[in-house]
Design an enzyme around this catalytic site. Structure first.
Site, PDB file in Angstrom:
ATOM      1  N   THR A 189       0.876  -1.185   0.000  1.00 37.91           N
ATOM      2  CA  THR A 189       0.000   0.000   0.000  1.00 37.91           C
ATOM      3  C   THR A 189       0.910   1.231   0.000  1.00 37.91           C
ATOM      4  O   THR A 189       1.319   1.687  -1.055  1.00 37.91           O
ATOM      5  CB  THR A 189      -0.961  -0.001   1.205  1.00 37.91           C
ATOM      6  OG1 THR A 189      -0.214  -0.185   2.412  1.00 37.91           O
ATOM      7  CG2 THR A 189      -2.002  -1.102   1.074  1.00 37.91           C
ATOM      8  N   LYS A 216       4.340  -7.096   4.404  1.00 32.88           N
ATOM      9  CA  LYS A 216       3.778  -5.822   3.969  1.00 32.88           C
ATOM     10  C   LYS A 216       3.618  -4.918   5.177  1.00 32.88           C
ATOM     11  O   LYS A 216       3.074  -5.326   6.194  1.00 32.88           O
ATOM     12  CB  LYS A 216       2.424  -6.027   3.303  1.00 32.88           C
ATOM     13  CG  LYS A 216       1.611  -4.763   3.066  1.00 32.88           C
ATOM     14  CD  LYS A 216       0.612  -4.506   4.171  1.00 32.88           C
ATOM     15  CE  LYS A 216      -0.032  -3.161   4.043  1.00 32.88           C
ATOM     16  NZ  LYS A 216       0.885  -2.014   4.035  1.00 32.88           N
ATOM     17  N   THR A 227       1.777  -7.361  13.555  1.00 35.75           N
ATOM     18  CA  THR A 227       2.001  -5.963  13.219  1.00 35.75           C
ATOM     19  C   THR A 227       1.898  -5.604  11.751  1.00 35.75           C
ATOM     20  O   THR A 227       2.382  -4.567  11.363  1.00 35.75           O
ATOM     21  CB  THR A 227       3.364  -5.483  13.745  1.00 35.75           C
ATOM     22  OG1 THR A 227       4.393  -6.258  13.151  1.00 35.75           O
ATOM     23  CG2 THR A 227       3.460  -5.615  15.232  1.00 35.75           C
ATOM     24  N   GLU A 314       7.296   4.582   7.236  1.00 31.44           N
ATOM     25  CA  GLU A 314       6.836   5.777   6.532  1.00 31.44           C
ATOM     26  C   GLU A 314       7.667   6.997   6.929  1.00 31.44           C
ATOM     27  O   GLU A 314       7.669   7.413   8.081  1.00 31.44           O
ATOM     28  CB  GLU A 314       5.355   6.011   6.814  1.00 31.44           C
ATOM     29  CG  GLU A 314       4.486   4.968   6.149  1.00 31.44           C
ATOM     30  CD  GLU A 314       3.023   5.071   6.536  1.00 31.44           C
ATOM     31  OE1 GLU A 314       2.196   4.481   5.816  1.00 31.44           O
ATOM     32  OE2 GLU A 314       2.704   5.707   7.547  1.00 31.44           O
ATOM     33  N   ASN A 443       0.680  10.379   6.530  1.00 36.88           N
ATOM     34  CA  ASN A 443      -0.513   9.922   7.218  1.00 36.88           C
ATOM     35  C   ASN A 443      -1.614  10.983   7.295  1.00 36.88           C
ATOM     36  O   ASN A 443      -2.787  10.647   7.442  1.00 36.88           O
ATOM     37  CB  ASN A 443      -0.142   9.414   8.615  1.00 36.88           C
ATOM     38  CG  ASN A 443       0.490   8.042   8.525  1.00 36.88           C
ATOM     39  OD1 ASN A 443      -0.194   7.048   8.362  1.00 36.88           O
ATOM     40  ND2 ASN A 443       1.813   7.997   8.591  1.00 36.88           N
ATOM     41  N   THR A 448      -7.188  10.771   1.609  1.00 38.37           N
ATOM     42  CA  THR A 448      -7.649  11.719   0.599  1.00 38.37           C
ATOM     43  C   THR A 448      -6.573  12.061  -0.417  1.00 38.37           C
ATOM     44  O   THR A 448      -6.857  12.706  -1.413  1.00 38.37           O
ATOM     45  CB  THR A 448      -8.112  13.011   1.295  1.00 38.37           C
ATOM     46  OG1 THR A 448      -7.049  13.521   2.101  1.00 38.37           O
ATOM     47  CG2 THR A 448      -9.328  12.746   2.152  1.00 38.37           C
TER      48      THR A 448
END
EC number: 2.3.1.35
Length: 448
Positions: A189, A216, A227, A314, A443, A448
């Site tokens: 993702t 992933k 996790t 991230e 995040n 959106t």
């Protein structure tokens, strides 16, 4: 140490890719290292498994969003799932199937990205079961597939696209490296690269087996169960009971030893299939040499997959090992390491290359481990280039820290925080990353 063997990290048997696109984030002080080197260009895959990843239309921008993994024969299987109260539909359905069949007679995993099918009520359960039934009907045996989903929470699956995608994908199944890599891509993702590993291992019987795995995850990563999403396949023969025991041991020392942001997903699942396609006697005795060697191979392999998740945190710019040693118990060492790994103040200091070791000590103190004796605790930064560690606190007394040397170490992509409690002989490790400006950006804009 927490493993029976002394050779916990073996050299992985894969070749590193040189040219694959990956997303890079610019930051004030640091840059995320390119991830191309982490993508394998070849592998050794378990016999009797076929896989494929395709674009079904659920994911954005034409990315692969549907993965299918099928064994030629029935497998023994085990899985661990999220402890989040809001368990997603695929978690509930997969757990139900594995319990009903007692970890036996499973042949397939069907997964989708782009939609988590979480907090979706009765319709979500119905859609997860449709994924199971569609794959099982192609195999010709009912309830032989489990399911995984990942993506945005609170949205319903575009189930017609997924079921049509399963039927499209099934004839494309193969055991090539490109098929395994395409399946790993379907798991992603916000990941910046597909996380795939494979290896051969030899048991005391002299027989050689293979293991392949996909993980992933890049955000919403914090242990208490797996996790993230991950799947491991092996062609060794292992009984359901022994497989469950080995998986639990491995997860505690791998996927339950990483943390990116302290958030736990609703969909976390790690499953393992063992089809016995390479022959040999079934591993049953949990005290025997065959089991112990299989367990330790699984543990270090799971650690490889888990560390890939941390390296893809991230917005992360650093891969940080938090090692707590000389504790009274493994559990106490793990509790302190986990607390340090999830401290936002520690993680932001790491990003800012600030040797603020007081934050490390503070996290050690509020971890809830009453056996800690402040006058015996030492803290160091350990560089990864083989040079001498930088002592920050020695048996409760602060050192006159060389700030320029600390800055050199904190500029490294990989580094270790070592906390020596000085009261016992047990050790635990956690793997984590820093917090950057980009983590907030990613995040804040995720949905959106």
């Amino acid at each position: 140490m927490f493993l029976r063997t002394t050779h916990f990290f073996r050299t992985p048997k894969f070749t590193l890719a040189s040219q694959t696109s990956s997303r890079l984030y610019s930051t004030t002080k640091n840059k995320v290292a390119p991830k191309d080197k982490l993508i394998p260009t070849s592998g050794v895959y378990p016999h009797g498994f076929k896989v494929v990843g395709i674009h079904s239309g659920v994911g954005k921008n034409g990315k692969r969003d549907l993965g299918l993994i099928v064994s030629d024969t029935l497998c023994n299987a085990a899985a661990v799932f999220t402890t989040n109260i809001f368990k997603a539909a695929p978690v509930l359905v997969s757990r139900e199937i594995l319990e009903k069949k007692n970890g036996q007679n499973i042949r397939a995993l069907t997964m989708n990205s782009g939609c988590a099918n979480a907090v979706t009520g009765a319709k979500g359960l119905e859609n997860a079961r449709k994924m199971v039934s569609t794959t099982s009907s192609l195999i010709g045996e009912p309830d032989t597939s489990i399911v995984m989903s990942t993506g945005v929470i609170g949205q319903h699956l575009q189930i017609d696209k997924i079921t049509n995608g399963i039927q499209t994908a099934y004839p494309l199944l193969s055991n090539t490296h490109s098929s395994w890599l395409s399946t790993a891509e379907a798991f992603t993702t916000t990941d910046t690269f597909p996380k795939l590993r494979s290896r051969e291992f030899t048991l005391p019987s002299g027989l050689t087996y293979r293991m392949a795995g996909i993980s992933k995850g890049a955000g919403m990563i914090h242990p208490n169960m797996a996790t993230l999403l991950s799947f491991i396949a092996t062609d060794a023969a292992v009984s359901p009971t022994a497989l469950r025991a080995a998986l639990k041991y491995a997860v505690d020392r791998s996927f339950n030893s990483i943390s990116i942001d302290g958030d736990m997903s609703t969909n976390d699942t790690l499953a393992i299939f063992a089809n016995g396609a390479s022959g040999g006697s079934e591993i049953r005795d949990e005290r025997g040499e065959e089991y112990l060697e299989f367990r330790d191979n699984l543990t270090e392999f799971a650690a490889e997959l888990a560390k890939l998740v941390v390296r893809d945190g991230e917005g992360a710019t650093k891969f940080v090992t938090v090692r707590v040693k000389n504790a009274l118990t493994y559990e106490e060492a793990k509790q302190i390491a986990s607390t340090i790994s999830t401290s936002s103040l520690v993680k932001t200091a790491l990003y800012g290359q600030d040797a603020n070791w007081g934050r490390i000590l503070s996290a050690t103190g509020y971890a809830g481990v009453q056996s800690v004796e402040p006058t015996k605790v030492s803290v160091s930064f350990v560089p990864t280039d083989g040079s001498a560690p930088l002592q920050l606190l020695v048996r409760g007394e602060p050192e006159n820290v060389d700030e320029s040397r600390a800055s050199e170490i904190l500029q490294m992509e990989d580094l270790e925080i070592l906390v020596d409690l000085g009261i016992g002989e047990q050790e635990a490790v956690m793997w984590t990353c820093d917090f950057s400006h980009e983590y907030v950006t990613i995040n804040a804009d995720y949905r959106t």
